[in-house]
Enzyme design. Structure first.
Site, mmCIF file in Angstrom:
data_model
loop_
_atom_site.group_PDB
_atom_site.id
_atom_site.type_symbol
_atom_site.label_atom_id
_atom_site.label_comp_id
_atom_site.label_asym_id
_atom_site.label_seq_id
_atom_site.Cartn_x
_atom_site.Cartn_y
_atom_site.Cartn_z
ATOM 1 N N ARG A 162 25.974 -37.469 1.044
ATOM 2 C CA ARG A 162 26.881 -38.485 1.583
ATOM 3 C C ARG A 162 26.328 -39.900 1.424
ATOM 4 O O ARG A 162 26.497 -40.748 2.296
ATOM 5 C CB ARG A 162 27.192 -38.205 3.060
ATOM 6 N N SER A 246 34.932 -36.040 9.430
ATOM 7 C CA SER A 246 33.650 -35.717 10.072
ATOM 8 C C SER A 246 32.941 -37.020 10.432
ATOM 9 O O SER A 246 32.631 -37.822 9.549
ATOM 10 C CB SER A 246 32.781 -34.879 9.141
ATOM 11 N N GLU A 368 28.792 -41.081 9.893
ATOM 12 C CA GLU A 368 29.124 -41.041 8.466
ATOM 13 C C GLU A 368 29.997 -42.214 8.028
ATOM 14 O O GLU A 368 29.804 -42.752 6.944
ATOM 15 C CB GLU A 368 29.822 -39.719 8.133
#
Length: 376
Positions: A162, A246, A368
């Site tokens: 990520r 998420s 995130e």
């Protein structure tokens, strides 16, 4: 251009006013717009689908450039390989749907992810056993101080879990200050079959063993159903989908730290980090290596952020008293806007989740999404 808010431009629907909105509709117009704003000393906020952005209530005191220009080109390639050059403004799932309908494999497990194509390499999106890094070949960038767009290989992006050199981390500037204009993918034409299934939950939903290849359309349908069951496919009638997906990344910790967790805590091995060699000039070598311990690189383990949140006592649907931000009723890893939530409410809930997990397990969860005007 009118008056807009970041709430209007993001899937979380939080965020205050912006000074101006620019929406270039072609590649060249985007380049021209960015050059003009930069030459005027502006620091435009660049967004795509707004699905990975959490903004503060004070908004952004500057221009926002929304990348939405279309474009897809199939580049001639050797048999069995499909090379696609896709404009950054293309909707990500529209691209996946197109590749699946064409029978090409490589993106099918990434179905249903919101946002635009240009954001995919920035954060190296991944799901259900696939990551963009596996099929990403190159990107066309416009650097903040560059004269003309340049193509760079995927290797230069330092893609990780990520992350990449293009991503802003928790509000901090990216290592490379550049805007993605075009993305090149290399897919496979395997007579309509998918890449080997590489994720246990997806294999279970399809009723097959890991490594099995199925029609790409079947894999896409299964992934969309799994994501929808978790509130991860945008649905205007479902408030659980008013989120950034998420919210926390799965923590990666040393094996010793993972061993301190309960035995039933999910964990997956991660490739050890390479140790940089120690080099001492011969004329400085005394026979000893000061400060050097001849040990191997630490073994790393990926944990489940969702498991940590649940076992820290935070259940689906949880919210702080009086708050309109909540944990999704379908998936503890998603924070949602139940209606009228503010950026401060989202940030307060995120900080509470972090504090509970840290107190219970000694693990710090990392957000995130990109944060603009909020601190978590």
């Amino acid at each position: 251009m009118g008056v807009h808010t970041l709430a209007e431009l993001t899937t979380f629907q939080v965020g205050g006013p912006i000074a101006a909105l620019y929406e270039p509709q072609t590649h060249d117009h985007l380049v021209e717009t960015l050059r003009e704003l930069w030459s005027e000393g502006e620091e435009p906020l660049i967004i795509g689908g707004g699905s990975n952005l959490v903004a503060g209530d004070e908004g952004y005191d500057g221009p926002v450039v929304r990348i939405a220009h279309p474009g897809l080109e199939v580049v001639p390639a050797e048999p069995g390989r499909i090379v696609l050059r896709v404009s950054a403004g293309v909707v990500w799932d529209d691209l996946v749907a197109h590749t699946v309908s064409s029978g090409w494999s490589g993106l099918e497990a990434l179905s249903g992810i919101p946002g635009s194509v240009g954001a995919a390499p920035i954060q190296n999106i991944g799901a259900y056993g696939q990551e963009v890094s596996a099929v990403l070949s190159a990107v066309e960038l416009l650097d903040r101080y560059g004269e003309d767009p340049v193509w760079v290989s995927a290797d230069e992006l330092e893609l990780g879990y990520r992350t990449s050199v293009l991503k802003r981390h928790r509000g901090e500037p990216a290592e490379r200050d550049a805007v993605v204009l075009t993305v090149e993918f290399v897919l496979t034409d395997a007579a309509g079959l998918s890449a080997p299934i590489a994720y246990g939950q997806l294999a279970g939903a399809l009723g097959v063993e890991l490594g099995t290849q199925l029609p790409v359309a079947d894999v896409r349908a299964s992934v969309l159903a799994l994501r929808a069951s978790k509130g991860m496919v945008r649905d205007l009638s479902d408030r659980d989908t008013f989120s950034a997906g998420s919210f926390f990344t799965n923590p990666i910790v040393p094996l010793a730290a993972a061993r301190s967790l309960p035995e039933d805590a999910p964990r997956w091995p991660v490739t050890p980090v390479a140790v940089e060699p120690t080099v001492i000039p011969l004329d400085h070598y005394t026979g000893e290596l000061p400060g050097y311990a001849p040990t191997a690189a630490p073994e790393l383990v990926k944990l489940s952020a969702a498991w940590l949140i649940e076992h820290a006592g935070i259940s689906k649907g949880f919210r702080l008293p009086g708050s309109r931000a909540a944990i999704s009723s379908k998936h503890t890893l998603a924070l949602t806007n139940t209606g009228g939530a503010t950026g401060d409410e989202v940030a307060a809930l995120a900080r509470f989740v972090q504090a509970r997990v840290s107190a219970e397990f000694g693990v710090q969860l990392v957000p995130e999404p990109v944060l603009v005007g909020v601190e978590i």
